[in-house]
Design a protein around this motif. Structure first.
Motif, PDB file in Angstrom:
ATOM      1  N   ARG A  97     -18.570  52.875   4.548  1.00  0.00           N
ATOM      2  CA  ARG A  97     -19.646  52.653   3.581  1.00  0.00           C
ATOM      3  C   ARG A  97     -20.055  53.947   2.885  1.00  0.00           C
ATOM      4  N   ALA A  98     -20.151  55.030   3.633  1.00  0.00           N
ATOM      5  CA  ALA A  98     -20.565  56.308   3.031  1.00  0.00           C
ATOM      6  C   ALA A  98     -19.580  56.731   1.944  1.00  0.00           C
ATOM      7  N   GLN A  99     -18.295  56.602   2.231  1.00  0.00           N
ATOM      8  CA  GLN A  99     -17.278  56.997   1.244  1.00  0.00           C
ATOM      9  C   GLN A  99     -17.273  56.052   0.042  1.00  0.00           C
ATOM     10  N   LEU A 100     -17.407  54.765   0.332  1.00  0.00           N
ATOM     11  CA  LEU A 100     -17.361  53.787  -0.755  1.00  0.00           C
ATOM     12  C   LEU A 100     -18.611  53.878  -1.624  1.00  0.00           C
ATOM     13  N   ARG A 101     -19.777  54.194  -0.993  1.00  0.00           N
ATOM     14  CA  ARG A 101     -20.989  54.421  -1.796  1.00  0.00           C
ATOM     15  C   ARG A 101     -20.780  55.591  -2.749  1.00  0.00           C
ATOM     16  N   SER A 102     -20.226  56.690  -2.202  1.00  0.00           N
ATOM     17  CA  SER A 102     -19.977  57.871  -3.037  1.00  0.00           C
ATOM     18  C   SER A 102     -19.029  57.523  -4.181  1.00  0.00           C
ATOM     19  N   ALA A 103     -17.979  56.755  -3.852  1.00  0.00           N
ATOM     20  CA  ALA A 103     -17.021  56.359  -4.885  1.00  0.00           C
ATOM     21  C   ALA A 103     -17.693  55.507  -5.947  1.00  0.00           C
ATOM     22  N   HIS A 104     -18.452  54.503  -5.503  1.00  0.00           N
ATOM     23  CA  HIS A 104     -19.093  53.601  -6.461  1.00  0.00           C
ATOM     24  C   HIS A 104     -20.080  54.356  -7.340  1.00  0.00           C
ATOM     25  N   HIS A 105     -20.832  55.250  -6.749  1.00  0.00           N
ATOM     26  CA  HIS A 105     -21.804  56.029  -7.531  1.00  0.00           C
ATOM     27  C   HIS A 105     -21.096  56.874  -8.594  1.00  0.00           C
ATOM     28  N   LEU A 106     -20.021  57.538  -8.190  1.00  0.00           N
ATOM     29  CA  LEU A 106     -19.279  58.363  -9.154  1.00  0.00           C
ATOM     30  C   LEU A 106     -18.694  57.506 -10.279  1.00  0.00           C
ATOM     31  N   PHE A 107     -18.029  56.433  -9.888  1.00  0.00           N
ATOM     32  CA  PHE A 107     -17.414  55.583 -10.895  1.00  0.00           C
ATOM     33  C   PHE A 107     -18.458  54.980 -11.840  1.00  0.00           C
ATOM     34  N   ASP A 108     -19.580  54.546 -11.268  1.00  0.00           N
ATOM     35  CA  ASP A 108     -20.613  53.913 -12.067  1.00  0.00           C
ATOM     36  C   ASP A 108     -21.251  54.903 -13.036  1.00  0.00           C
ATOM     37  N   SER A 109     -21.481  56.123 -12.569  1.00  0.00           N
ATOM     38  CA  SER A 109     -22.122  57.123 -13.430  1.00  0.00           C
ATOM     39  C   SER A 109     -21.179  57.620 -14.517  1.00  0.00           C
ATOM     40  N   ILE A 110     -19.886  57.629 -14.212  1.00  0.00           N
ATOM     41  CA  ILE A 110     -18.895  58.094 -15.187  1.00  0.00           C
ATOM     42  C   ILE A 110     -18.561  57.009 -16.200  1.00  0.00           C
ATOM     43  N   GLY A 111     -18.500  55.750 -15.739  1.00  0.00           N
ATOM     44  CA  GLY A 111     -18.116  54.653 -16.616  1.00  0.00           C
ATOM     45  C   GLY A 111     -16.737  54.116 -16.329  1.00  0.00           C
ATOM     46  N   MET A 112     -16.262  54.303 -15.079  1.00  0.00           N
ATOM     47  CA  MET A 112     -14.950  53.785 -14.682  1.00  0.00           C
ATOM     48  C   MET A 112     -15.143  52.398 -14.077  1.00  0.00           C
ATOM     49  N   ASP A 113     -15.268  51.399 -14.947  1.00  0.00           N
ATOM     50  CA  ASP A 113     -15.721  50.086 -14.515  1.00  0.00           C
ATOM     51  C   ASP A 113     -14.762  49.402 -13.540  1.00  0.00           C
ATOM     52  N   ALA A 114     -13.455  49.508 -13.794  1.00  0.00           N
ATOM     53  CA  ALA A 114     -12.507  48.820 -12.905  1.00  0.00           C
ATOM     54  C   ALA A 114     -12.536  49.422 -11.503  1.00  0.00           C
ATOM     55  N   PHE A 115     -12.514  50.745 -11.418  1.00  0.00           N
ATOM     56  CA  PHE A 115     -12.582  51.386 -10.101  1.00  0.00           C
ATOM     57  C   PHE A 115     -13.940  51.144  -9.442  1.00  0.00           C
ATOM     58  N   ALA A 116     -15.013  51.084 -10.257  1.00  0.00           N
ATOM     59  CA  ALA A 116     -16.336  50.791  -9.697  1.00  0.00           C
ATOM     60  C   ALA A 116     -16.355  49.398  -9.086  1.00  0.00           C
ATOM     61  N   GLU A 117     -15.723  48.446  -9.785  1.00  0.00           N
ATOM     62  CA  GLU A 117     -15.668  47.088  -9.254  1.00  0.00           C
ATOM     63  C   GLU A 117     -14.822  47.038  -7.980  1.00  0.00           C
ATOM     64  N   ARG A 118     -13.751  47.795  -7.956  1.00  0.00           N
ATOM     65  CA  ARG A 118     -12.920  47.848  -6.746  1.00  0.00           C
ATOM     66  C   ARG A 118     -13.723  48.408  -5.575  1.00  0.00           C
ATOM     67  N   ALA A 119     -14.520  49.459  -5.837  1.00  0.00           N
ATOM     68  CA  ALA A 119     -15.367  50.030  -4.782  1.00  0.00           C
ATOM     69  C   ALA A 119     -16.448  49.050  -4.368  1.00  0.00           C
ATOM     70  N   ARG A 120     -17.000  48.286  -5.336  1.00  0.00           N
ATOM     71  CA  ARG A 120     -18.055  47.317  -5.009  1.00  0.00           C
ATOM     72  C   ARG A 120     -17.531  46.217  -4.091  1.00  0.00           C
ATOM     73  N   VAL A 121     -16.315  45.742  -4.416  1.00  0.00           N
ATOM     74  CA  VAL A 121     -15.712  44.696  -3.586  1.00  0.00           C
ATOM     75  C   VAL A 121     -15.451  45.224  -2.179  1.00  0.00           C
ATOM     76  N   GLU A 122     -14.986  46.466  -2.066  1.00  0.00           N
ATOM     77  CA  GLU A 122     -14.760  47.068  -0.743  1.00  0.00           C
ATOM     78  C   GLU A 122     -16.072  47.195   0.025  1.00  0.00           C
ATOM     79  N   LEU A 123     -17.144  47.561  -0.693  1.00  0.00           N
ATOM     80  CA  LEU A 123     -18.454  47.649  -0.036  1.00  0.00           C
ATOM     81  C   LEU A 123     -18.906  46.289   0.477  1.00  0.00           C
ATOM     82  N   LEU A 124     -18.668  45.247  -0.325  1.00  0.00           N
ATOM     83  CA  LEU A 124     -19.019  43.897   0.121  1.00  0.00           C
ATOM     84  C   LEU A 124     -18.308  43.551   1.432  1.00  0.00           C
ATOM     85  N   ALA A 125     -17.051  44.004   1.543  1.00  0.00           N
ATOM     86  CA  ALA A 125     -16.279  43.719   2.758  1.00  0.00           C
ATOM     87  C   ALA A 125     -16.851  44.424   3.975  1.00  0.00           C
TER      88      ALA A 125
END
Length: 929
Positions: free
Chosen positions: A826-854
């Motif tokens: 979760r810690a790594q995926l949160r960091s990934a999602h935050h970075l992707f979301d702040s940058i605007g990398m929507d596909a990777f952000a969605e991939r991180a979000r789905v992993e977080l859901l898991a």
């Protein structure tokens, strides 16, 4: 208020009542309405119109019609003159004279470019598009006083430099109360795509009405019907044929011997001219040869020729010309016909007389031009003067004029070697001016003469130039390579410079190179710098890059690094700009992000500061890469906006590499597919193989972002299949490692990793070693992978590589989740999602979000509702305004006027419910991505 840059007496076709022309009048009324709308701050959509049609069809009469309806505003009217086409910016200077009172209000670089083009300032050769932007700014400034109407007649005879600049202005108008109407025989490249109305012939009924209105004597019915058939609806022919027939012919003596009836207007004018006394014909030919229309010049030259003043009487009485303080022909065809109505020997005497009366100091170029046409045979002194003129006009940006001077100089040169030099120089200038067929013909002339090896190499360079201009693809590199090989034993310095240009061309050709590919060029150039005691930055760049391709990445690395370290200082601005693209490619190839950024920033700044606007698209393309890799998507988007505006303004055909990359990193599949489809078609058409590789890498990156690993692997395999690609092929190896490992194809992943490490390990940079560690982790079994993920996160974070660091967090998080370490994941995926979301990398952000859901945790999707409310152009202007650029600065970046910027900003403010620029940052923080 009305004004005329070049006062023009209405032609005969407009001295009569305008018959018919209802559709044409409606179109012109639309132009006037558009100007009124622009004055009210409404976006102008139809303030530009191109009237096209044959000579005498009535275009000038329609221009007179619209001019007569202008009750308020500045009317600037210019007309092209056939014999003026070789004098750079002649027509533009006339157009700008009434606007010059506002010149101090336009940006300094634009003002300098315009004054240099007009020969009023000594500065480096101005970029033609910067000159066009200067005129756009000048017009935009003037409309603060009143609407402006630009009427350009006989556009086909404008000098090319003026034609490009005026068409540029016409294309970039939108929110200004400015009307532009062109009249031309055929729509050439400069006007193509502008609103056009073809002016056709009059109907038979309108033709009868025109004849009835303009004939005061009897007209036999059969003669009238035959005239209508012969004239084919051409108004000027309807007026000129009766003049040729005379009263007897009109009354019934149709077809009298010696009075041919023909639709050829030139034939009708020739008939009239041949009926004049020889001194009168010579006087008219003299007037036609000096199009400035200055009567004092005419009479001084006539005195040299022994022509009496009473020779003008028959021409004036016949209505062919008006000779007062100015000389005006009734129709442009009379001018050209009058010039050819006397023998060649007379024309040579006429030019000699004009050269004798034109001031050597005040107008050396025009004087030399007349001397060139006065020469009976070879004349080295005149040829040398024409060559000096070519140098002067080229410095003002008049490439077409320089080409004409050089072409005439070569024809007058006696010495075969000098003649060959001037012919090749003329061919090069013709190629730059876009006269490709003429350039090819001149090369044939040069080829037929005895040539030295240097001259053969120079001719090869021109052929390469022609190939690159006509098709930015795989034709230029083989020709350049042949020239470089010839030059090695003749001029080693020029040979090295040519090899650098060849390498650039080969990189663009990429996988579509038939001959002269990157590997072939590298092998051929391998010895070009070895004998140098103190190689400069360009020499080291050539040696290092070619060695990397011919002998291995690591072997060429030291020279590439040294070249990048010293690139710039000690080089001329021209040299810096010439090979800056190669330097940026080299920096990316050795994974040196910091140097890539500094070089790209310098590239853009030099392009802007020096007015090298034509260099700007490539410079911006280089800058977009480091901006994207460091996650500065907002800045990258602004650079893409400027790049798009530059390509649109210049008609540049550069593949939109930056836009492809941003679409891929943002995860916008539909957008990438649209861009990619066009890019592939254009790249294949041009032979620009690098475009195919970039598109394939972008596709692989996007598909990895969406988790479609088989599609990513397929695209990455293609992207990495050509060994001569220097940048995106290396980045595609990263995608291939990830896609291969996710599809279970360990052999593909391992092979891609091995190729990647051959570059990243020697590079020693955090960027290179960071992506290497992340890729190696994907192919590493067991706990050993964890240390590699942590190394990748640390290195990529230290390098400022937000997107790649986010991907390292994501891959590490996925690895942890599969090992059931959910808390750590979760810690790594949160960091990934935050970075992707702040940058605007929507596909990777969605991939991180789905992993977080898991893992049992949720993350919100980012929304862009306020950005969605703006159009693309409004968003790009809002970005630049939020960053503190003034309206003129934004206009210069996007090749539009300051008034158009203000119009779009007012729309932005209304949509966002704000009142000032200072509120943009708080209203649209998401525009940063």
């Amino acid at each position: 208020m009305t004004s005329s840059a070049q006062p023009i007496r209405p032609s005969q076709e407009s001295q009569v009542e305008l018959v018919g022309r209802r559709a044409e009048r409606r179109a012109l009324d639309g132009v006037l309405s558009a100007v009124s709308a622009g004055r009210s701050g409404v976006l102008v959509l139809s303030g530009v119109l191109v009237l096209s049609g044959e000579a005498g069809i009535g275009k000038t009469a329609l221009l007179d019609e619209v001019a007569g309806q202008i009750a308020e505003g500045l009317l600037v009217r210019v007309a092209g003159v056939e014999s003026e086409t070789e004098f750079a910016y002649a027509a533009l200077h006339q157009l700008c004279i009434p606007l010059f009172e506002r010149i101090e209000q336009i940006p300094g670089p634009q003002r300098a470019a315009l004054l240099t083009a007009f020969g009023q300032r000594r500065s480096p050769t101005p970029d033609p598009f910067l000159v066009g932007l200067a005129v756009l700014s000048l017009v935009s400034e003037f409309v603060h006083q009143c609407p402006v109407f630009l009427i350009i007649d006989d556009q086909q005879w404008l000098d090319r430099a003026s034609s490009i600049a005026i068409a540029f202005v016409a294309r970039r108008l939108s929110a200004e109360p400015v009307g532009v109407v062109f009249a031309t025989r055929t729509v050439g490249e400069e006007l193509r795509g502008l609103p056009e109305l073809v002016v056709g012939g009059l109907t038979d009924d309108d033709s009868r009405e025109l004849l009835a209105l303009n004939l005061d004597g009897p007209l036999d019915t059969s003669v009238r019907d035959r005239i209508i058939v012969e004239a084919r609806g051409n108004p000027l022919a309807l007026l000129e044929i009766p003049r040729a027939l005379g009263r007897t012919g009109l009354a019934g003596g149709f077809g009298a011997p010696g009075v041919p009836l023909t639709h050829s207007l030139e034939g009708a004018f020739r008939h009239q001219l041949h009926g004049l006394p020889l001194p009168t014909r010579r006087l008219l030919a003299l007037a036609a040869a000096e199009p400035a229309g200055d009567a004092s010049t005419l009479w001084r030259a006539a005195e040299v020729l022994g022509i009496e003043t009473n020779a003008a009487v028959p021409a004036v009485e016949a209505g062919l010309a008006e000779i007062g303080s100015r000389v005006r022909f009734r129709h442009p065809l009379i001018r050209s016909t009058a010039y050819r109505s006397v023998a060649l020997s007379d024309r040579q005497l006429i030019h000699s007389a004009l050269a004798a009366v034109i001031d050597r100091e005040l107008d050396p170029d025009r004087r030399a031009w007349h001397l060139g046409h006065a020469a009976i045979g070879p004349d080295d002194e005149v040829a040398a003067e024409l060559e000096r003129c070519a140098t002067r006009v080229r410095a003002r940006g008049g490439v077409a004029a320089a080409a004409a001077f050089l072409e005439r100089a070569s024809a007058l040169t006696l010495d075969p070697s000098n003649r060959c030099d001037r012919t090749i120089a003329a061919a090069s200038a013709k190629a730059q001016a876009g006269a490709l067929d003429v350039a090819k013909d001149l090369l044939k002339v040069a080829d037929a003469a005895p040539m030295t090896e240097l001259q053969r190499a120079q001719a090869d360079l021109v052929r390469a130039q022609l190939a690159f201009i006509s098709n930015h693809g795989n034709d230029a590199a083989p020709l350049l390579l042949g020239a470089a090989r010839r030059l090695e034993s003749i001029d080693p310095t020029l040979a090295r410079e040519t090899y650098l240009d060849t390498l650039s061309a080969a990189i663009f050709a990429g996988r579509l190179a038939v001959d002269g590919g990157v590997l072939e060029v590298s092998e051929a150039a391998s010895a070009a710098t070895r004998s140098l005691n103190t190689p400069g930055a360009a020499d080291l760049l050539l040696d290092g890059m070619t060695t990397q391709h011919s002998a291995g990445f690591e072997k060429g690395l030291p020279n590439v690094r040294e070249a990048l370290r010293i690139y710039g200082p000690g080089m001329t601005t021209e040299q810096e700009l010439r090979w800056m693209f190669l330097a940026c490619v080299a920096a990316a190839h050795v994974w040196d992000l910091d140097r890539l950024m500094s070089l790209a920033v310098r590239h853009v700044q030099l392009s802007r500061d020096t007015g090298a606007v034509s260099e700007l698209p490539l410079a911006l393309s280089c800058l977009i890469t480091p901006l994207l890799f460091t996650g500065r998507f907002g800045e990258a988007a602004r650079a893409i906006d400027e790049l798009t505006a530059a390509i649109d303004a210049m008609g540049n055909n550069l593949t939109p590499y930056g836009a492809l990359s941003l679409a891929a990193m943002s995860g916008r599949r539909d957008h990438l597919q649209r861009l990619g489809s066009t890019a592939i078609h254009n790249a294949e058409h041009r032979g620009e193989g690098i475009g195919l590789t970039v598109n394939a890498w972008a596709t692989a990156l996007l598909e990895n972002g969406h988790g479609r690993y088989h599609a990513a692997a397929e695209a990455a395999v293609y992207a990495t299949s050509y060994p001569g690609d220097c940048t995106s092929a290396g980045w595609a190896l990263i995608e291939l490692v990830e896609a291969g490992s996710r599809t279970g194809d360990d052999a593909v992943a391992s092979a891609a990793l091995e190729r990647l490490t051959e570059m990243t390990t020697p590079s020693g940079t955090d960027w290179g070693l960071g992506v290497e560690a992340r890729s190696r982790a994907l192919t590493t079994e067991g706990d050993a992978a964890e240390a590699l993920y942590l190394e990748a996160i640390e290195r990529l974070g230290r390098a400022g590589m937000g997107p790649d660091q986010g991907r390292a967090h994501l891959l590490y998080g996925e690895w942890l989740r599969r090992r059931r370490r959910r808390v750590d994941a979760r810690a790594q995926l949160r960091s990934a999602h935050h970075l992707f979301d702040s940058i605007g990398m929507d596909a990777f952000a969605e991939r991180a979000r789905v992993e977080l859901l898991a893992t049992g945790e949720t993350a919100q999707k980012r929304t862009n509702s306020r950005v969605a409310a703006l159009t693309a152009q409004e968003a790009q202007i809002a970005r630049l305004a939020r960053d503190g650029l003034s309206n003129p600065e934004i206009g210069a970046r996007l090749f539009i006027s300051a008034r158009t910027v203000q119009y779009h900003l007012s729309k932005v403010f209304a949509k966002l419910g704000i009142r000032s620029r200072s509120q943009l940052e708080h209203s649209l923080p998401e525009l940063a991505t």
